[in-house]
Enzyme design. Sequence first.
Site, PDB file in Angstrom:
ATOM      1  N   ASP A   8       0.984  -1.242  -0.382  1.00  0.00           N
ATOM      2  CA  ASP A   8       0.488   0.016  -0.444  1.00  0.00           C
ATOM      3  C   ASP A   8       0.337   1.639  -0.214  1.00  0.00           C
ATOM      4  O   ASP A   8       2.248   0.794   0.295  1.00  0.00           O
ATOM      5  CB  ASP A   8      -0.885  -0.159   1.475  1.00  0.00           C
ATOM      6  CG  ASP A   8      -0.313   0.435   2.193  1.00  0.00           C
ATOM      7  OD1 ASP A   8       0.493   0.589   2.756  1.00  0.00           O
ATOM      8  OD2 ASP A   8      -0.965   0.302   3.486  1.00  0.00           O
ATOM      9  N   CYS A  65       3.195  -3.110   3.787  1.00  0.00           N
ATOM     10  CA  CYS A  65       2.281  -2.111   4.160  1.00  0.00           C
ATOM     11  C   CYS A  65       3.050  -1.275   5.289  1.00  0.00           C
ATOM     12  O   CYS A  65       4.836  -1.069   5.663  1.00  0.00           O
ATOM     13  CB  CYS A  65       1.491  -1.975   4.839  1.00  0.00           C
ATOM     14  SG  CYS A  65       0.886  -3.319   6.604  1.00  0.00           S
ATOM     15  N   THR A  67       3.468  -1.130   8.410  1.00  0.00           N
ATOM     16  CA  THR A  67       3.432  -2.341  10.049  1.00  0.00           C
ATOM     17  C   THR A  67       4.047  -3.862   9.594  1.00  0.00           C
ATOM     18  O   THR A  67       4.397  -4.425  10.241  1.00  0.00           O
ATOM     19  CB  THR A  67       2.247  -2.170  10.877  1.00  0.00           C
ATOM     20  OG1 THR A  67       1.859  -2.456  10.231  1.00  0.00           O
ATOM     21  CG2 THR A  67       2.449  -0.619  11.036  1.00  0.00           C
ATOM     22  N   ILE A  69       1.703  -6.196   9.653  1.00  0.00           N
ATOM     23  CA  ILE A  69       0.235  -6.281  10.479  1.00  0.00           C
ATOM     24  C   ILE A  69      -0.904  -6.537   9.230  1.00  0.00           C
ATOM     25  O   ILE A  69      -1.532  -7.470   8.770  1.00  0.00           O
ATOM     26  CB  ILE A  69       0.439  -5.671  10.938  1.00  0.00           C
ATOM     27  CG1 ILE A  69       1.238  -5.604  12.186  1.00  0.00           C
ATOM     28  CG2 ILE A  69      -0.808  -5.761  12.052  1.00  0.00           C
ATOM     29  CD1 ILE A  69       1.026  -4.969  13.810  1.00  0.00           C
ATOM     30  N   GLY A  70      -1.440  -4.861   8.652  1.00  0.00           N
ATOM     31  CA  GLY A  70      -3.008  -5.076   7.889  1.00  0.00           C
ATOM     32  C   GLY A  70      -2.467  -6.563   7.086  1.00  0.00           C
ATOM     33  O   GLY A  70      -3.717  -7.187   6.332  1.00  0.00           O
ATOM     34  N   ARG A 132       7.792 -33.334   9.976  1.00  0.00           N
ATOM     35  CA  ARG A 132       6.877 -32.394  11.260  1.00  0.00           C
ATOM     36  C   ARG A 132       5.993 -31.825  10.658  1.00  0.00           C
ATOM     37  O   ARG A 132       4.894 -31.476  11.062  1.00  0.00           O
ATOM     38  CB  ARG A 132       7.176 -33.214  12.911  1.00  0.00           C
ATOM     39  CG  ARG A 132       8.140 -32.135  13.506  1.00  0.00           C
ATOM     40  CD  ARG A 132       8.958 -32.247  14.399  1.00  0.00           C
ATOM     41  NE  ARG A 132       9.886 -31.232  14.640  1.00  0.00           N
ATOM     42  CZ  ARG A 132      10.806 -30.369  14.297  1.00  0.00           C
ATOM     43  NH1 ARG A 132      11.955 -31.055  12.672  1.00  0.00           N
ATOM     44  NH2 ARG A 132      11.744 -29.398  14.253  1.00  0.00           N
ATOM     45  N   HIS A 133       6.815 -30.711  10.298  1.00  0.00           N
ATOM     46  CA  HIS A 133       5.944 -29.887  10.344  1.00  0.00           C
ATOM     47  C   HIS A 133       4.556 -29.585   8.933  1.00  0.00           C
ATOM     48  O   HIS A 133       3.954 -28.753   8.726  1.00  0.00           O
ATOM     49  CB  HIS A 133       6.750 -28.366   9.338  1.00  0.00           C
ATOM     50  CG  HIS A 133       7.737 -28.496  10.217  1.00  0.00           C
ATOM     51  ND1 HIS A 133       7.816 -27.801  11.781  1.00  0.00           N
ATOM     52  CD2 HIS A 133       9.166 -28.980  10.602  1.00  0.00           C
ATOM     53  CE1 HIS A 133       8.781 -27.783  12.434  1.00  0.00           C
ATOM     54  NE2 HIS A 133      10.117 -28.529  11.717  1.00  0.00           N
TER      55      HIS A 133
HETATM   56  C1  RB5 Z   1      -1.895   2.740   6.272  1.00  0.00           C
HETATM   57  O1  RB5 Z   1      -1.862   4.320   6.364  1.00  0.00           O
HETATM   58  C2  RB5 Z   1      -1.407   2.060   7.426  1.00  0.00           C
HETATM   59  O2  RB5 Z   1      -2.395   1.755   8.390  1.00  0.00           O
HETATM   60  C3  RB5 Z   1      -0.688   0.608   6.741  1.00  0.00           C
HETATM   61  O3  RB5 Z   1       0.268   0.507   6.049  1.00  0.00           O
HETATM   62  C4  RB5 Z   1      -0.642  -0.947   7.732  1.00  0.00           C
HETATM   63  O4  RB5 Z   1       0.225  -0.385   7.882  1.00  0.00           O
HETATM   64  C5  RB5 Z   1      -2.128  -1.598   7.905  1.00  0.00           C
HETATM   65  O5  RB5 Z   1      -1.757  -2.194   8.863  1.00  0.00           O
END
Ligand code: RB5
Length: 147
Positions: A8, A65, A67, A69-70, A132-133
Amino acid sequence: MKIAIGSDHGGFHLKKEIIKLLEEQGRDYKDFGTYSEDSVDYPDISLKVAESVQSGEFDRGILICGTGIGIGIAANKMAGIRAALCHDTFSAQASRQHNNANILTMGERVIGPGVAKEIVKFWLDTEFEGGRHTRRIDKIGLMERSF
Ligand code: RB5
Protein backbone atom coordinates in the site's frame (compact mmCIF):
# COMPACT_ATOMS: atom_id res chain seq x y z
CA MET A 1 10.69 -18.99 -8.76
CA LYS A 2 7.99 -16.47 -9.67
CA ILE A 3 7.52 -13.71 -7.09
CA ALA A 4 4.47 -11.46 -6.68
CA ILE A 5 5.11 -8.21 -4.82
CA GLY A 6 2.77 -5.49 -3.62
CA SER A 7 2.39 -2.70 -1.11
CA ASP A 8 0.00 0.00 0.00
CA HIS A 9 1.12 3.64 0.18
CA GLY A 10 2.69 2.95 3.61
CA GLY A 11 5.05 0.42 2.08
CA PHE A 12 5.54 2.04 -1.31
CA HIS A 13 9.14 3.23 -0.80
CA LEU A 14 10.35 0.01 0.78
CA LYS A 15 8.73 -1.96 -2.04
CA LYS A 16 10.80 0.05 -4.53
CA GLU A 17 13.98 -0.91 -2.62
CA ILE A 18 13.00 -4.57 -2.60
CA ILE A 19 12.25 -4.47 -6.31
CA LYS A 20 15.77 -3.10 -6.87
CA LEU A 21 17.13 -6.13 -5.01
CA LEU A 22 14.97 -8.54 -7.03
CA GLU A 23 16.25 -6.93 -10.23
CA GLU A 24 19.89 -7.06 -9.08
CA GLN A 25 19.42 -10.77 -8.35
CA GLY A 26 17.74 -11.37 -11.71
CA ARG A 27 14.56 -12.63 -10.04
CA ASP A 28 11.32 -13.18 -11.95
CA TYR A 29 8.77 -10.86 -10.33
CA LYS A 30 5.58 -8.90 -10.97
CA ASP A 31 4.62 -5.69 -9.16
CA PHE A 32 0.92 -5.72 -8.25
CA GLY A 33 0.93 -2.09 -7.07
CA THR A 34 0.36 0.34 -5.58
CA TYR A 35 2.24 2.54 -8.03
CA SER A 36 2.28 5.90 -6.23
CA GLU A 37 2.22 7.45 -2.76
CA ASP A 38 -1.55 8.03 -3.01
CA SER A 39 -3.54 6.41 -0.24
CA VAL A 40 -5.01 2.98 -1.00
CA ASP A 41 -6.63 0.23 1.10
CA TYR A 42 -4.13 -2.52 1.90
CA PRO A 43 -6.69 -5.40 1.61
CA ASP A 44 -7.01 -4.62 -2.12
CA ILE A 45 -3.30 -5.25 -2.59
CA SER A 46 -3.33 -8.33 -0.32
CA LEU A 47 -6.10 -9.80 -2.45
CA LYS A 48 -4.20 -9.37 -5.73
CA VAL A 49 -0.93 -10.85 -4.44
CA ALA A 50 -2.58 -13.62 -2.40
CA GLU A 51 -4.79 -14.66 -5.34
CA SER A 52 -1.75 -14.89 -7.59
CA VAL A 53 -0.02 -17.20 -5.09
CA GLN A 54 -3.16 -19.19 -4.25
CA SER A 55 -3.77 -19.93 -7.94
CA GLY A 56 -0.21 -21.18 -8.40
CA GLU A 57 0.56 -18.51 -10.99
CA PHE A 58 3.24 -17.20 -8.60
CA ASP A 59 5.32 -19.27 -6.15
CA ARG A 60 5.82 -16.66 -3.45
CA GLY A 61 4.53 -13.23 -2.47
CA ILE A 62 6.00 -10.21 -0.71
CA LEU A 63 3.61 -7.68 0.85
CA ILE A 64 4.61 -4.41 2.48
CA CYS A 65 2.54 -1.83 4.35
CA GLY A 66 3.36 0.61 7.14
CA THR A 67 3.64 -2.11 9.77
CA GLY A 68 3.31 -5.31 7.73
CA ILE A 69 0.40 -6.24 9.99
CA GLY A 70 -2.78 -5.25 8.14
CA ILE A 71 -1.60 -6.45 4.76
CA GLY A 72 -0.70 -9.83 6.30
CA ILE A 73 -3.94 -10.21 8.26
CA ALA A 74 -5.85 -9.68 5.03
CA ALA A 75 -3.70 -12.13 3.04
CA ASN A 76 -4.15 -14.82 5.69
CA LYS A 77 -7.93 -14.77 5.09
CA MET A 78 -7.28 -16.55 1.79
CA ALA A 79 -7.24 -20.35 1.89
CA GLY A 80 -3.78 -21.79 1.41
CA ILE A 81 -2.02 -18.54 2.19
CA ARG A 82 0.53 -18.54 4.98
CA ALA A 83 1.68 -14.95 5.32
CA ALA A 84 4.46 -14.34 7.85
CA LEU A 85 5.39 -10.97 9.33
CA CYS A 86 9.18 -10.98 9.63
CA HIS A 87 11.38 -8.15 10.83
CA ASP A 88 14.48 -10.22 11.47
CA THR A 89 16.37 -12.87 9.53
CA PHE A 90 15.83 -15.61 12.14
CA SER A 91 12.04 -15.33 11.77
CA ALA A 92 12.38 -15.13 7.99
CA GLN A 93 14.26 -18.44 7.90
CA ALA A 94 11.99 -20.11 10.45
CA SER A 95 8.86 -19.00 8.57
CA ARG A 96 10.12 -20.96 5.58
CA GLN A 97 11.63 -23.96 7.39
CA HIS A 98 8.74 -24.55 9.81
CA ASN A 99 5.68 -22.77 8.40
CA ASN A 100 6.30 -23.00 4.65
CA ALA A 101 5.26 -19.34 4.51
CA ASN A 102 4.30 -18.45 0.96
CA ILE A 103 3.99 -14.72 1.62
CA LEU A 104 6.45 -12.50 3.48
CA THR A 105 5.15 -9.30 5.02
CA MET A 106 7.17 -6.35 6.32
CA GLY A 107 6.53 -2.84 7.58
CA GLU A 108 8.26 0.18 6.06
CA ARG A 109 7.68 2.15 9.26
CA VAL A 110 9.33 -0.56 11.34
CA ILE A 111 12.58 -1.54 9.60
CA GLY A 112 15.03 0.07 7.19
CA PRO A 113 15.83 -1.10 3.68
CA GLY A 114 19.13 -2.74 4.66
CA VAL A 115 17.53 -5.13 7.13
CA ALA A 116 14.53 -5.66 4.85
CA LYS A 117 16.77 -6.74 1.95
CA GLU A 118 18.60 -9.26 4.15
CA ILE A 119 15.24 -10.64 5.30
CA VAL A 120 14.10 -11.04 1.69
CA LYS A 121 17.32 -12.83 0.71
CA PHE A 122 17.03 -15.32 3.58
CA TRP A 123 13.31 -15.81 3.00
CA LEU A 124 13.65 -16.50 -0.73
CA ASP A 125 16.61 -18.86 -0.31
CA THR A 126 15.31 -21.00 2.58
CA GLU A 127 13.45 -24.24 1.90
CA PHE A 128 10.63 -25.84 3.87
CA GLU A 129 11.90 -28.66 6.11
CA GLY A 130 8.80 -30.85 5.79
CA GLY A 131 8.54 -33.77 8.24
CA ARG A 132 6.59 -32.92 11.40
CA HIS A 133 5.96 -29.43 10.07
CA THR A 134 3.89 -30.84 7.21
CA ARG A 135 1.47 -32.38 9.71
CA ARG A 136 1.03 -29.03 11.43
CA ILE A 137 0.44 -27.16 8.19
CA ASP A 138 -2.07 -29.81 7.15
CA LYS A 139 -3.94 -29.05 10.40
CA ILE A 140 -4.09 -25.37 9.43
CA GLY A 141 -5.60 -26.44 6.11
CA LEU A 142 -8.19 -28.51 7.96
CA MET A 143 -9.11 -25.46 10.08
CA GLU A 144 -9.53 -23.41 6.89
CA ARG A 145 -11.93 -25.98 5.49
CA SER A 146 -13.85 -26.54 8.74
CA PHE A 147 -14.51 -23.10 10.19
C1 RB5 B 1 -1.69 2.97 6.39
O1 RB5 B 1 -1.68 4.21 6.99
C2 RB5 B 1 -1.36 1.88 7.39
O2 RB5 B 1 -2.44 1.72 8.28
C3 RB5 B 1 -1.04 0.59 6.71
O3 RB5 B 1 0.04 0.78 5.86
C4 RB5 B 1 -0.65 -0.57 7.61
O4 RB5 B 1 0.33 -0.21 8.51
C5 RB5 B 1 -1.76 -1.32 8.21
O5 RB5 B 1 -1.58 -2.34 8.89
